[in-house]
Each structure stands twice: as C-alpha cells, then as structure tokens.
Design a protein around this motif. Structure first.
Motif, PDB file in Angstrom:
ATOM      1  N   SER A  21      -0.228   9.305   6.674  1.00 58.92           N
ATOM      2  CA  SER A  21      -1.249   9.180   5.627  1.00 58.92           C
ATOM      3  C   SER A  21      -1.450  10.538   4.972  1.00 58.92           C
ATOM      4  CB  SER A  21      -2.554   8.616   6.173  1.00 58.92           C
ATOM      5  OG  SER A  21      -2.934   9.292   7.307  1.00 58.92           O
ATOM      6  N   PHE A  22      -1.895  10.493   3.733  1.00 53.44           N
ATOM      7  CA  PHE A  22      -2.146  11.715   2.965  1.00 53.44           C
ATOM      8  C   PHE A  22      -3.630  11.796   2.670  1.00 53.44           C
ATOM      9  CE2 PHE A  22       2.298  10.711   1.788  1.00 53.44           C
ATOM     10  CZ  PHE A  22       2.889  11.880   2.227  1.00 53.44           C
ATOM     11  N   ARG A  23      -4.106  13.003   2.639  1.00 55.85           N
ATOM     12  CA  ARG A  23      -5.510  13.246   2.311  1.00 55.85           C
ATOM     13  C   ARG A  23      -5.631  13.260   0.786  1.00 55.85           C
ATOM     14  NH1 ARG A  23      -9.341  12.130   5.488  1.00 55.85           N
ATOM     15  NH2 ARG A  23      -8.085  12.764   7.235  1.00 55.85           N
ATOM     16  N   ALA A  29      -8.425   9.161   3.231  1.00 54.63           N
ATOM     17  CA  ALA A  29      -7.018   9.134   3.647  1.00 54.63           C
ATOM     18  C   ALA A  29      -6.318   7.965   2.968  1.00 54.63           C
ATOM     19  CB  ALA A  29      -6.930   8.989   5.155  1.00 54.63           C
ATOM     20  N   PHE A  30      -5.077   8.207   2.546  1.00 54.02           N
ATOM     21  CA  PHE A  30      -4.268   7.135   1.956  1.00 54.02           C
ATOM     22  C   PHE A  30      -3.071   6.895   2.869  1.00 54.02           C
ATOM     23  CE2 PHE A  30      -0.542   5.889  -0.491  1.00 54.02           C
ATOM     24  CZ  PHE A  30      -0.994   4.708  -1.052  1.00 54.02           C
ATOM     25  N   ASP A  31      -2.930   5.648   3.348  1.00 53.79           N
ATOM     26  CA  ASP A  31      -1.831   5.347   4.272  1.00 53.79           C
ATOM     27  C   ASP A  31      -0.564   5.051   3.484  1.00 53.79           C
ATOM     28  OD1 ASP A  31      -3.497   5.592   6.486  1.00 53.79           O
ATOM     29  OD2 ASP A  31      -4.199   3.519   6.263  1.00 53.79           O
ATOM     30  N   ALA A  32       0.377   6.002   3.484  1.00 54.55           N
ATOM     31  CA  ALA A  32       1.633   5.832   2.741  1.00 54.55           C
ATOM     32  C   ALA A  32       2.651   5.038   3.553  1.00 54.55           C
ATOM     33  CB  ALA A  32       2.207   7.189   2.364  1.00 54.55           C
ATOM     34  N   VAL A  33       2.644   5.220   4.876  1.00 53.26           N
ATOM     35  CA  VAL A  33       3.542   4.465   5.764  1.00 53.26           C
ATOM     36  C   VAL A  33       2.712   4.013   6.961  1.00 53.26           C
ATOM     37  CG1 VAL A  33       5.581   4.573   7.251  1.00 53.26           C
ATOM     38  CG2 VAL A  33       5.601   5.767   5.043  1.00 53.26           C
ATOM     39  N   GLY A  50      12.025  -0.461  -2.979  1.00 49.21           N
ATOM     40  CA  GLY A  50      10.632  -0.894  -3.084  1.00 49.21           C
ATOM     41  C   GLY A  50      10.091  -0.407  -4.409  1.00 49.21           C
ATOM     42  N   LYS A  51       8.945  -0.953  -4.780  1.00 47.42           N
ATOM     43  CA  LYS A  51       8.336  -0.534  -6.045  1.00 47.42           C
ATOM     44  C   LYS A  51       7.893   0.920  -5.953  1.00 47.42           C
ATOM     45  CE  LYS A  51       6.364  -4.951  -7.298  1.00 47.42           C
ATOM     46  NZ  LYS A  51       5.129  -5.694  -7.127  1.00 47.42           N
ATOM     47  N   SER A  52       7.598   1.500  -7.101  1.00 51.55           N
ATOM     48  CA  SER A  52       7.072   2.857  -7.129  1.00 51.55           C
ATOM     49  C   SER A  52       5.819   2.935  -6.260  1.00 51.55           C
ATOM     50  CB  SER A  52       6.746   3.209  -8.584  1.00 51.55           C
ATOM     51  OG  SER A  52       6.314   4.522  -8.646  1.00 51.55           O
ATOM     52  N   GLY A  53       5.768   3.936  -5.404  1.00 53.26           N
ATOM     53  CA  GLY A  53       4.605   4.122  -4.536  1.00 53.26           C
ATOM     54  C   GLY A  53       4.673   3.343  -3.236  1.00 53.26           C
ATOM     55  N   ALA A  54       5.784   2.610  -3.004  1.00 52.31           N
ATOM     56  CA  ALA A  54       5.884   1.787  -1.781  1.00 52.31           C
ATOM     57  C   ALA A  54       6.053   2.629  -0.517  1.00 52.31           C
ATOM     58  CB  ALA A  54       7.058   0.813  -1.914  1.00 52.31           C
ATOM     59  N   GLY A  55       6.431   3.907  -0.690  1.00 49.47           N
ATOM     60  CA  GLY A  55       6.568   4.779   0.482  1.00 49.47           C
ATOM     61  C   GLY A  55       8.015   5.121   0.823  1.00 49.47           C
ATOM     62  N   LYS A  56       8.946   4.864  -0.100  1.00 49.30           N
ATOM     63  CA  LYS A  56      10.377   5.073   0.198  1.00 49.30           C
ATOM     64  C   LYS A  56      10.684   6.553   0.475  1.00 49.30           C
ATOM     65  CE  LYS A  56      11.509   3.595  -3.934  1.00 49.30           C
ATOM     66  NZ  LYS A  56      10.193   3.291  -4.545  1.00 49.30           N
ATOM     67  N   SER A  57      10.258   7.416  -0.454  1.00 47.75           N
ATOM     68  CA  SER A  57      10.573   8.845  -0.276  1.00 47.75           C
ATOM     69  C   SER A  57       9.870   9.401   0.953  1.00 47.75           C
ATOM     70  CB  SER A  57      10.150   9.653  -1.499  1.00 47.75           C
ATOM     71  OG  SER A  57      10.945   9.292  -2.587  1.00 47.75           O
ATOM     72  N   THR A  58       8.644   8.963   1.169  1.00 43.93           N
ATOM     73  CA  THR A  58       7.926   9.435   2.357  1.00 43.93           C
ATOM     74  C   THR A  58       8.684   9.028   3.614  1.00 43.93           C
ATOM     75  OG1 THR A  58       5.837   9.218   1.162  1.00 43.93           O
ATOM     76  CG2 THR A  58       5.694   9.377   3.558  1.00 43.93           C
ATOM     77  N   LEU A  59       9.155   7.790   3.651  1.00 45.89           N
ATOM     78  CA  LEU A  59       9.888   7.321   4.831  1.00 45.89           C
ATOM     79  C   LEU A  59      11.168   8.134   5.025  1.00 45.89           C
ATOM     80  CD1 LEU A  59       9.584   5.125   7.006  1.00 45.89           C
ATOM     81  CD2 LEU A  59      11.205   3.762   5.703  1.00 45.89           C
ATOM     82  N   ASP A 178      17.786  10.993  -1.826  1.00 47.00           N
ATOM     83  CA  ASP A 178      16.551  10.554  -2.487  1.00 47.00           C
ATOM     84  C   ASP A 178      16.820  10.394  -3.984  1.00 47.00           C
ATOM     85  OD1 ASP A 178      14.013   9.844  -3.116  1.00 47.00           O
ATOM     86  OD2 ASP A 178      13.055  11.629  -2.273  1.00 47.00           O
ATOM     87  N   GLU A 179      17.026   9.178  -4.428  1.00 47.43           N
ATOM     88  CA  GLU A 179      17.319   8.875  -5.836  1.00 47.43           C
ATOM     89  C   GLU A 179      18.454   9.761  -6.369  1.00 47.43           C
ATOM     90  OE1 GLU A 179      15.989   6.434  -7.544  1.00 47.43           O
ATOM     91  OE2 GLU A 179      13.961   6.052  -6.808  1.00 47.43           O
ATOM     92  N   PRO A 180      19.615   9.765  -5.713  1.00 45.43           N
ATOM     93  CA  PRO A 180      20.645  10.761  -6.062  1.00 45.43           C
ATOM     94  C   PRO A 180      21.265  10.571  -7.432  1.00 45.43           C
ATOM     95  CG  PRO A 180      21.554   9.146  -4.555  1.00 45.43           C
ATOM     96  CD  PRO A 180      20.076   8.863  -4.649  1.00 45.43           C
TER      97      PRO A 180
HETATM   98  N1  LIG Z   1       1.802  14.798  -0.644  1.00 49.10           N
HETATM   99  C1  LIG Z   1       1.132  13.708  -0.985  1.00 49.10           C
HETATM  100  N2  LIG Z   1      -0.216  13.717  -1.121  1.00 49.10           N
HETATM  101  C2  LIG Z   1      -0.903  12.584  -1.446  1.00 49.10           C
HETATM  102  N3  LIG Z   1      -0.318  11.378  -1.658  1.00 49.10           N
HETATM  103  C3  LIG Z   1       1.022  11.326  -1.545  1.00 49.10           C
HETATM  104  C4  LIG Z   1       1.818  12.468  -1.213  1.00 49.10           C
HETATM  105  N4  LIG Z   1       3.118  12.065  -1.171  1.00 49.10           N
HETATM  106  C5  LIG Z   1       3.123  10.762  -1.475  1.00 49.10           C
HETATM  107  N5  LIG Z   1       1.880  10.309  -1.693  1.00 49.10           N
HETATM  108  C6  LIG Z   1       1.498   8.927  -2.034  1.00 49.10           C
HETATM  109  O1  LIG Z   1       2.079   8.078  -1.069  1.00 49.10           O
HETATM  110  C7  LIG Z   1       2.569   6.888  -1.690  1.00 49.10           C
HETATM  111  C8  LIG Z   1       4.040   6.740  -1.390  1.00 49.10           C
HETATM  112  O2  LIG Z   1       4.731   7.768  -2.074  1.00 49.10           O
HETATM  113  P1  LIG Z   1       6.318   7.832  -2.096  1.00 49.10           P
HETATM  114  O3  LIG Z   1       6.712   8.987  -2.947  1.00 49.10           O
HETATM  115  O4  LIG Z   1       6.808   7.782  -0.704  1.00 49.10           O
HETATM  116  O5  LIG Z   1       6.644   6.445  -2.824  1.00 49.10           O
HETATM  117  P2  LIG Z   1       8.008   5.944  -3.430  1.00 49.10           P
HETATM  118  O6  LIG Z   1       8.174   4.534  -2.983  1.00 49.10           O
HETATM  119  O7  LIG Z   1       9.109   6.896  -3.085  1.00 49.10           O
HETATM  120  O8  LIG Z   1       7.671   5.993  -4.979  1.00 49.10           O
HETATM  121  P3  LIG Z   1       8.572   6.397  -6.255  1.00 49.10           P
HETATM  122  O9  LIG Z   1       9.625   5.331  -6.365  1.00 49.10           O
HETATM  123  O10 LIG Z   1       7.599   6.355  -7.386  1.00 49.10           O
HETATM  124  O11 LIG Z   1       9.135   7.764  -5.991  1.00 49.10           O
HETATM  125  C9  LIG Z   1       2.267   7.024  -3.173  1.00 49.10           C
HETATM  126  O12 LIG Z   1       1.073   6.316  -3.459  1.00 49.10           O
HETATM  127  C10 LIG Z   1       2.060   8.508  -3.368  1.00 49.10           C
HETATM  128  O13 LIG Z   1       1.161   8.770  -4.418  1.00 49.10           O
END
Ligand SMILES: Nc1ncnc2c1ncn2[C@@H]1O[C@H](COP(=O)(O)OP(=O)(O)OP(=O)(O)O)[C@@H](O)[C@H]1O
Length: 278
Positions: A21-23, A29-33, A50-59, A178-180
């Motif tokens: 989660s991110f602050r 707190a926002f739960d990204a994964v 996944g859609k934008s914001g689904a958490g792919k890059s975070t994962l 990551d989105e190469p």
């Molecule tokens: N460092 C951070 N601080 C706060 N929120 C974050 C941070 N990194 C990611 N997030 C949030 O976590 C969620 C997932 O982000 P992530 O980049 O993993 O999504 P994504 O699926 O890769 O999206 P995209 O396709 O738009 O890149 C998003 O809502 C994003 O705003």
C-alpha cells in the motif's frame, strides 16, 4: 477451468500473499496490491495485464524488491528476497534484469559504459571480462557497431536494445519488462519482441512483461495474469482449450489468439551457440 497445453515448469518466481500500500498525500493508505499470490514458471514469457492503475508495475517492481512488500514473501530462484540483507539482496538482484518504457539509460555515458555499468558496480569483474561481456551482450541485441555512441545518437528501438544488453550483462535468469515497447512504433515493437523471444528461447531467460498492448501479449506470452484493482482476477495459458474467461481482457486476448488461428505455443529450445551465455 482451462486445460493446460503444457504442464508448467517449476516456478522461478513465487509471490506469496504479497501486499503493497502507498501513503496518499492526505495520510490515508491506498492498497495497490492485495495479498496476491502468483507462481511464474521457469523459462516462460509471462504477461501481466490490467487497466491503468490495476497494480501491474507495482507487482513487477515487487519481484526485484524495487518496491518492498508490506507483507508476504517474494522468492526468485529459490531465494526469499524479503529476508535478505542489503548485500545479499544486491547479489540476488544480479539474477533479475529489468527494462523500462523510457529506457533509463545514462545519458552522459557511452553505449559501452551503459552496458558495463551493472558489471562495474558489482565490482568482481576484471576489465577484460567486462569488455568481453559488453561486446557479447551488444551482439545479442544486434548493436555491436554502436558501442562508442551515446544514447542521444540512437533511435528509440536502439536505446531499448542498449537497455536489454545492460539488463543481460550480469547473466540473469529473469528479465522484468515494464511496458518495453509502449514508446516505440509498430515495426520497432515487432523487432524488439523478436529479440525478447530469442533471449527467452535461446538463453532460457524467464521474461515477465507488463504491457497494455494486448497484441504484444498475444505475440509473445505463453501465460498471462490479469490484475484488477490490485488483485489477481485470472491467469491462463494462451491457446489452452476449454477456457472460460471471467474478465473482459481475458476474452479479448482469447479473441486475438483465435484470430491468429491455431497458435503454436512458444518453444523453449536449448540455447543456440550464438546466444549462449559464456
Ligand atoms: N509511489 C506511489 N505512491 C502512491 N501511489 C502509488 C505509487 N505507485 C503507484 N501508486 C498507485 O498504485 C496504483 C497502482 O499503480 P501501478 O503503477 O502499479 O498501476 P499500473 O497497473 O501499472 O498502471 P499503468 O498501466 O497506468 O502504469 C495506482 O493507483 C497508482 O496511482
């Protein structure tokens, strides 16, 4: 329930109930994964969509601990990265290359120095070893003649090739992407995908790719996981018979596979001499 075309190989990457989660600026707190578990088989090309914001890059960034999970375990090649100290983690990361949408090259360094960078910071290689390995990696990506150029003198596709060569320099088992191809035109995308496929098939490198381009998934991946709101919505093997997809993206990928006709699964052949790691 889909019937797999192949029994998956043992996992080289194992995510076990990872949470991140991110602050937010207001303090919430926002739960990204959310407590996500996923095994990625050795030697495959695995898509994360996944859609934008689904958490792919975070994962993806959890796999090499660029993001440290709040809970759960991340194992790569049998090492639980979450338990490692700084030095051991640095060592373990030699086994995990990464490339990015915007290439992330050192602008003031030559192509040679960009590719040599991970070997130099590791500090265990002689100058002669570094020189040989840089030339090998540039040859793998077909960019040997640009060794003395600087990034500003290269096209987008060439920059991504330098980034791939840099990622391969420490001989990783795993390459995170990551989105190469998102910053590249369609012809350049095709040639980068061919290079990634050759690296997978001939060097046996496991590739995990985050992309929003479903044709990239269809062209490259054997298996795909679909994320929704930080959760694993479904995962399946492309072209496996009998699959009932529960997501729109899953059905769209199935439709692309069907359009292409009966799709031969990506072969994972033995390394060929020209691309084999020395
Ligand atoms: N460092 C951070 N601080 C706060 N929120 C974050 C941070 N990194 C990611 N997030 C949030 O976590 C969620 C997932 O982000 P992530 O980049 O993993 O999504 P994504 O699926 O890769 O999206 P995209 O396709 O738009 O890149 C998003 O809502 C994003 O705003």
């Amino acid at each position: 329930m889909s019937i797999p075309l192949h029994e998956p190989a043992p996992p080289v990457i194992r995510l076990d109930a990872v949470r991140k989660s991110f602050r937010l600026p207001g303090g919430a707190a926002f739960d990204a994964v959310h407590a996500l578990s996923l095994d990625i088989p050795q030697g495959e090309i695995f898509g994360l969509v996944g859609k934008s914001g689904a958490g792919k890059s975070t994962l993806l960034r959890l796999i090499n601990l660029l993001e440290r999970p709040d809970a759960g375990r991340v194992s790569v090649a049998g090492h639980d990265l979450t338990t490692l100290g700084r030095r051991a983690l640095r060592e373990a990361r030699q086994n995990i290359g990464m490339i990015f949408q915007q290439f992330n090259l050192l602008q003031n360094a030559s192509v040679f120095d960009n590719v040599a960078f991970p070997l130099k910071i590791h500090g265990r290689h002689s100058r002669a070893e570094i020189d040989t390995r840089v030339r090998e990696c540039l040859s793998i990506v077909g960019l040997g003649e640009k060794i003395d150029s600087h990034p500003a003198q290269l096209s987008g596709g060439q920059k991504q090739r330098v980034a791939i060569a840099r990622a391969l320099a420490p001989r990783p088992q795993v390459l995170l992407c990551d989105e190469p191809t998102s910053a590249l035109d369609s012809e350049t995308t095709r040639s980068i995908l061919q290079t990634l496929r050759a690296i997978n098939e001939q060097l046996g490198v496991t590739i995990v790719i985050v992309t929003h381009e479903l044709p990239v998934v269809e062209a490259l991946c054997r298996r795909v996981a679909i994320l929704e709101h930080g959760r694993l919505a479904e995962q399946f093997e492309l072209g496996a018979p009998g699959g009932e997809r529960c997501t729109v993206l899953g059905r769209e990928i199935d439709a692309l596979v069907a359009q292409r006709g009966s799709r031969a699964p990506a072969s994972i052949s033995q390394p060929a001499n020209d691309l084999r790691y020395a």
